[in-house]
Design a protein around this motif. Structure first.
Motif, PDB file in Angstrom:
ATOM      1  N   GLY A 114      -8.485   5.109   1.347  1.00 43.92           N
ATOM      2  CA  GLY A 114      -7.788   5.994   0.279  1.00 43.92           C
ATOM      3  C   GLY A 114      -6.632   5.765  -0.067  1.00 43.92           C
ATOM      4  N   ASN A 115      -5.995   5.015   0.487  1.00 49.10           N
ATOM      5  CA  ASN A 115      -4.528   4.617   0.007  1.00 49.10           C
ATOM      6  C   ASN A 115      -4.455   3.789  -1.220  1.00 49.10           C
ATOM      7  OD1 ASN A 115      -3.234   6.116   2.375  1.00 49.10           O
ATOM      8  ND2 ASN A 115      -3.840   4.493   3.600  1.00 49.10           N
ATOM      9  N   TYR A 116      -3.467   4.111  -2.032  1.00 48.87           N
ATOM     10  CA  TYR A 116      -3.393   3.351  -3.118  1.00 48.87           C
ATOM     11  C   TYR A 116      -2.619   1.908  -3.025  1.00 48.87           C
ATOM     12  CZ  TYR A 116      -4.224   7.888  -5.485  1.00 48.87           C
ATOM     13  OH  TYR A 116      -4.840   9.204  -5.899  1.00 48.87           O
ATOM     14  N   ILE A 117      -3.322   0.818  -3.774  1.00 49.94           N
ATOM     15  CA  ILE A 117      -2.792  -0.281  -3.782  1.00 49.94           C
ATOM     16  C   ILE A 117      -1.827  -0.422  -5.019  1.00 49.94           C
ATOM     17  CG2 ILE A 117      -3.189  -2.846  -4.127  1.00 49.94           C
ATOM     18  CD1 ILE A 117      -4.557  -1.472  -1.719  1.00 49.94           C
ATOM     19  N   LEU A 118      -0.334  -0.877  -4.728  1.00 50.71           N
ATOM     20  CA  LEU A 118       0.396  -0.853  -5.621  1.00 50.71           C
ATOM     21  C   LEU A 118       0.549  -2.113  -6.416  1.00 50.71           C
ATOM     22  CD1 LEU A 118       3.270   0.900  -3.695  1.00 50.71           C
ATOM     23  CD2 LEU A 118       1.871   1.961  -5.348  1.00 50.71           C
ATOM     24  N   GLY A 172       3.397   0.404 -10.389  1.00 47.83           N
ATOM     25  CA  GLY A 172       2.904   1.544  -9.744  1.00 47.83           C
ATOM     26  C   GLY A 172       1.574   1.366  -9.126  1.00 47.83           C
ATOM     27  N   ARG A 173       0.696   2.356  -9.153  1.00 46.77           N
ATOM     28  CA  ARG A 173      -0.536   2.274  -8.715  1.00 46.77           C
ATOM     29  C   ARG A 173      -1.514   1.496  -9.654  1.00 46.77           C
ATOM     30  NH1 ARG A 173      -1.431   8.924  -7.360  1.00 46.77           N
ATOM     31  NH2 ARG A 173       0.149   8.970  -5.774  1.00 46.77           N
ATOM     32  N   ILE A 174      -2.209   0.850  -9.026  1.00 41.82           N
ATOM     33  CA  ILE A 174      -3.163  -0.212  -9.712  1.00 41.82           C
ATOM     34  C   ILE A 174      -4.191   0.495 -10.594  1.00 41.82           C
ATOM     35  CG2 ILE A 174      -4.679  -1.991  -9.713  1.00 41.82           C
ATOM     36  CD1 ILE A 174      -2.032  -3.210  -9.773  1.00 41.82           C
ATOM     37  N   TYR A 175      -4.408   0.612 -11.565  1.00 38.56           N
ATOM     38  CA  TYR A 175      -5.469   1.240 -12.315  1.00 38.56           C
ATOM     39  C   TYR A 175      -6.554   0.244 -12.787  1.00 38.56           C
ATOM     40  CZ  TYR A 175      -8.205   4.310 -15.360  1.00 38.56           C
ATOM     41  OH  TYR A 175      -9.269   5.050 -16.025  1.00 38.56           O
ATOM     42  N   ALA A 176      -7.746   0.200 -12.232  1.00 33.28           N
ATOM     43  CA  ALA A 176      -8.683  -0.804 -12.437  1.00 33.28           C
ATOM     44  C   ALA A 176      -9.683  -0.262 -13.521  1.00 33.28           C
ATOM     45  CB  ALA A 176      -9.402  -1.228 -11.135  1.00 33.28           C
ATOM     46  N   GLY A 177      -9.902   1.128 -13.454  1.00 34.32           N
ATOM     47  CA  GLY A 177     -10.839   1.769 -14.531  1.00 34.32           C
ATOM     48  C   GLY A 177     -12.197   1.893 -13.827  1.00 34.32           C
ATOM     49  N   SER A 178     -12.675   0.937 -13.390  1.00 31.68           N
ATOM     50  CA  SER A 178     -14.139   0.610 -12.852  1.00 31.68           C
ATOM     51  C   SER A 178     -14.221  -0.383 -12.064  1.00 31.68           C
ATOM     52  CB  SER A 178     -15.174   0.783 -14.060  1.00 31.68           C
ATOM     53  OG  SER A 178     -15.063  -0.681 -14.636  1.00 31.68           O
ATOM     54  N   ALA A 179     -15.289  -0.468 -11.427  1.00 31.94           N
ATOM     55  CA  ALA A 179     -15.608  -1.843 -10.465  1.00 31.94           C
ATOM     56  C   ALA A 179     -15.572  -3.059 -11.266  1.00 31.94           C
ATOM     57  CB  ALA A 179     -16.838  -1.612  -9.501  1.00 31.94           C
ATOM     58  N   GLU A 180     -15.709  -2.863 -12.771  1.00 35.16           N
ATOM     59  CA  GLU A 180     -15.885  -4.055 -13.542  1.00 35.16           C
ATOM     60  C   GLU A 180     -14.413  -4.571 -14.101  1.00 35.16           C
ATOM     61  OE1 GLU A 180     -18.672  -5.574 -14.026  1.00 35.16           O
ATOM     62  OE2 GLU A 180     -19.478  -4.057 -12.539  1.00 35.16           O
ATOM     63  N   PHE A 181     -13.622  -5.273 -13.167  1.00 31.12           N
ATOM     64  CA  PHE A 181     -12.332  -5.406 -13.471  1.00 31.12           C
ATOM     65  C   PHE A 181     -12.333  -7.061 -12.939  1.00 31.12           C
ATOM     66  CE2 PHE A 181     -12.019  -4.063  -9.264  1.00 31.12           C
ATOM     67  CZ  PHE A 181     -10.991  -4.632  -8.699  1.00 31.12           C
ATOM     68  N   VAL A 236       0.807  -1.219  -0.158  1.00 33.74           N
ATOM     69  CA  VAL A 236       0.040   0.224   0.085  1.00 33.74           C
ATOM     70  C   VAL A 236       0.875   1.239  -0.083  1.00 33.74           C
ATOM     71  CG1 VAL A 236      -1.925   1.272   1.012  1.00 33.74           C
ATOM     72  CG2 VAL A 236      -1.781  -1.458   1.394  1.00 33.74           C
ATOM     73  N   GLU A 237       0.332   2.255  -0.584  1.00 41.04           N
ATOM     74  CA  GLU A 237       1.364   3.571  -0.868  1.00 41.04           C
ATOM     75  C   GLU A 237       0.377   4.472   0.058  1.00 41.04           C
ATOM     76  OE1 GLU A 237       1.281   7.314  -3.823  1.00 41.04           O
ATOM     77  OE2 GLU A 237       1.962   5.407  -4.702  1.00 41.04           O
ATOM     78  N   THR A 238       1.355   4.906   0.989  1.00 43.17           N
ATOM     79  CA  THR A 238       0.863   5.823   2.099  1.00 43.17           C
ATOM     80  C   THR A 238       1.801   7.165   2.127  1.00 43.17           C
ATOM     81  OG1 THR A 238       2.093   5.168   4.038  1.00 43.17           O
ATOM     82  CG2 THR A 238      -0.071   3.894   3.382  1.00 43.17           C
ATOM     83  N   ALA A 239       1.133   7.979   2.936  1.00 40.70           N
ATOM     84  CA  ALA A 239       1.947   9.351   3.106  1.00 40.70           C
ATOM     85  C   ALA A 239       3.184   9.044   3.587  1.00 40.70           C
ATOM     86  CB  ALA A 239       1.165  10.729   3.576  1.00 40.70           C
ATOM     87  N   ALA A 240       3.368   8.155   4.280  1.00 35.68           N
ATOM     88  CA  ALA A 240       4.697   7.726   5.353  1.00 35.68           C
ATOM     89  C   ALA A 240       5.572   6.609   4.735  1.00 35.68           C
ATOM     90  CB  ALA A 240       4.134   7.403   6.633  1.00 35.68           C
ATOM     91  N   GLY A 241       4.908   6.305   3.477  1.00 34.74           N
ATOM     92  CA  GLY A 241       5.773   5.370   2.877  1.00 34.74           C
ATOM     93  C   GLY A 241       5.008   3.926   2.245  1.00 34.74           C
ATOM     94  N   GLU A 242       5.710   2.864   2.140  1.00 35.12           N
ATOM     95  CA  GLU A 242       5.031   1.736   1.702  1.00 35.12           C
ATOM     96  C   GLU A 242       4.772   0.963   2.680  1.00 35.12           C
ATOM     97  OE1 GLU A 242       7.400  -0.670  -0.993  1.00 35.12           O
ATOM     98  OE2 GLU A 242       7.060   0.491  -2.721  1.00 35.12           O
ATOM     99  N   ARG A 243       3.630   0.458   2.833  1.00 36.51           N
ATOM    100  CA  ARG A 243       2.944  -0.207   3.959  1.00 36.51           C
ATOM    101  C   ARG A 243       2.377  -1.564   3.603  1.00 36.51           C
ATOM    102  NH1 ARG A 243       5.750   2.851   6.023  1.00 36.51           N
ATOM    103  NH2 ARG A 243       5.386   4.262   7.665  1.00 36.51           N
ATOM    104  N   TYR A 244       1.959  -2.565   4.529  1.00 36.78           N
ATOM    105  CA  TYR A 244       1.659  -3.749   3.986  1.00 36.78           C
ATOM    106  C   TYR A 244       0.333  -4.114   4.854  1.00 36.78           C
ATOM    107  CZ  TYR A 244       6.562  -3.619   2.842  1.00 36.78           C
ATOM    108  OH  TYR A 244       7.656  -2.943   2.117  1.00 36.78           O
TER     109      TYR A 244
END
Length: 253
Positions: free
Chosen positions: A132-136, A140-149, A105-113
């Motif tokens: 609201g933290n990005y999944i890596l 980089g960040r995982i782009y799903a586009g929509s919930a239909e993935f 997970v990408e957070t403001a404090a760095g990578e977390r798990y």
């Protein structure tokens, strides 16, 4: 006698902290991916008690009475990383890891798990945690586009709008380096390096439940309460004995 009071007091403090840990485990029993904690305790260094100014020592031989501990203290807090039960939800944004590994997970404090796969797709189409933290992924960040993935067993994200990246899964040679920081996230103590979790399998539409067994925690809570109660009684008895000694001293004076 004061030693006895101190020993009883340390026992009470340890049991109180154990109760806090057990309570936190029970509160998070329904939290996806939560791992239970256990408090490890140990005694202070023991000392040898000896009889002094006792004429019987020279008669029977040996002045040692026995070892004595000055109480107990908290040694460490250990997290149990065993897998929880798999719970099917049918939601495309719910992911579970089968085997060892953590989502990165990408957070403001760095990578977390985290082991919690309760995710969502934000307004920009990225896969994020409930906070609201990005999944890596590997790129980089995982782009799903929509919930239909879709997510394959190896973590590859598919779908008409997805970037086709693969989820980045991390593992550690010694899971003991991981420390909880809240919100079901872990950080690597001392900057311990993570390695790819090659053997992990992703299951979409499912969540890993917590590994907390309510019945076990309740039994442990009763045991802790009894130990606290026993230490409390010892402290009370020691205090009464000290009061009697003070009163006898006043009478003798």
């Amino acid at each position: 006698m004061v030693r006895g009071l101190y020993t009883a007091a340390t026992g009470m403090m340890v049991q109180r902290n154990k109760m806090d840990v057990l309570t936190n485990n029970i509160v998070n029993a329904e939290t996806a991916g939560y791992k239970k904690d256990t408090l490890i305790t140990s005694t202070f260094d023991e000392v040898m008690l000896k009889r002094i100014h006792d004429p019987n020592v020279s008669i029977y031989g040996g002045s040692a009475v026995g070892s004595y501990s000055h109480g107990t203290h908290i040694d460490e807090l250990v997290t149990n990383f065993s897998e929880g039960n798999l719970e099917m939800t049918g939601k495309s944004t719910d992911l579970a890891i089968l085997g060892e590994g953590f989502f990165v997970v990408e957070t403001a404090a760095g990578e977390r798990y985290t082991r919690s796969g309760s995710f969502a797709v934000d307004g920009e189409g990225y896969l994020v945690t409930q906070d609201g933290n990005y999944i890596l992924g590997e790129n980089g960040r995982i782009y799903a586009g929509s919930a239909e993935f879709t997510v394959a067993a190896d973590g590859t994200v598919g779908g008409a709008l997805s970037s086709g990246d693969r989820l980045r899964l991390a593992t550690f040679e010694d899971p003991g380096v991981l420390r909880k920081q809240g919100n079901n996230l872990y950080y690597a103590y001392g900057g311990a390096p993570a390695a790819p979790a090659a053997g992990a399998v992703i299951r979409q539409g499912a969540q890993e439940g917590s590994n907390v067994e309510i019945a076990e925690e309740m039994v442990d809570m009763i045991t802790v309460y009894r130990k606290y109660e026993a230490s409390q009684k010892v402290a009370g008895m020691t205090d009464d004995t000290l009061a009697m000694a003070v009163n006898l001293g006043k009478v003798g004076g």
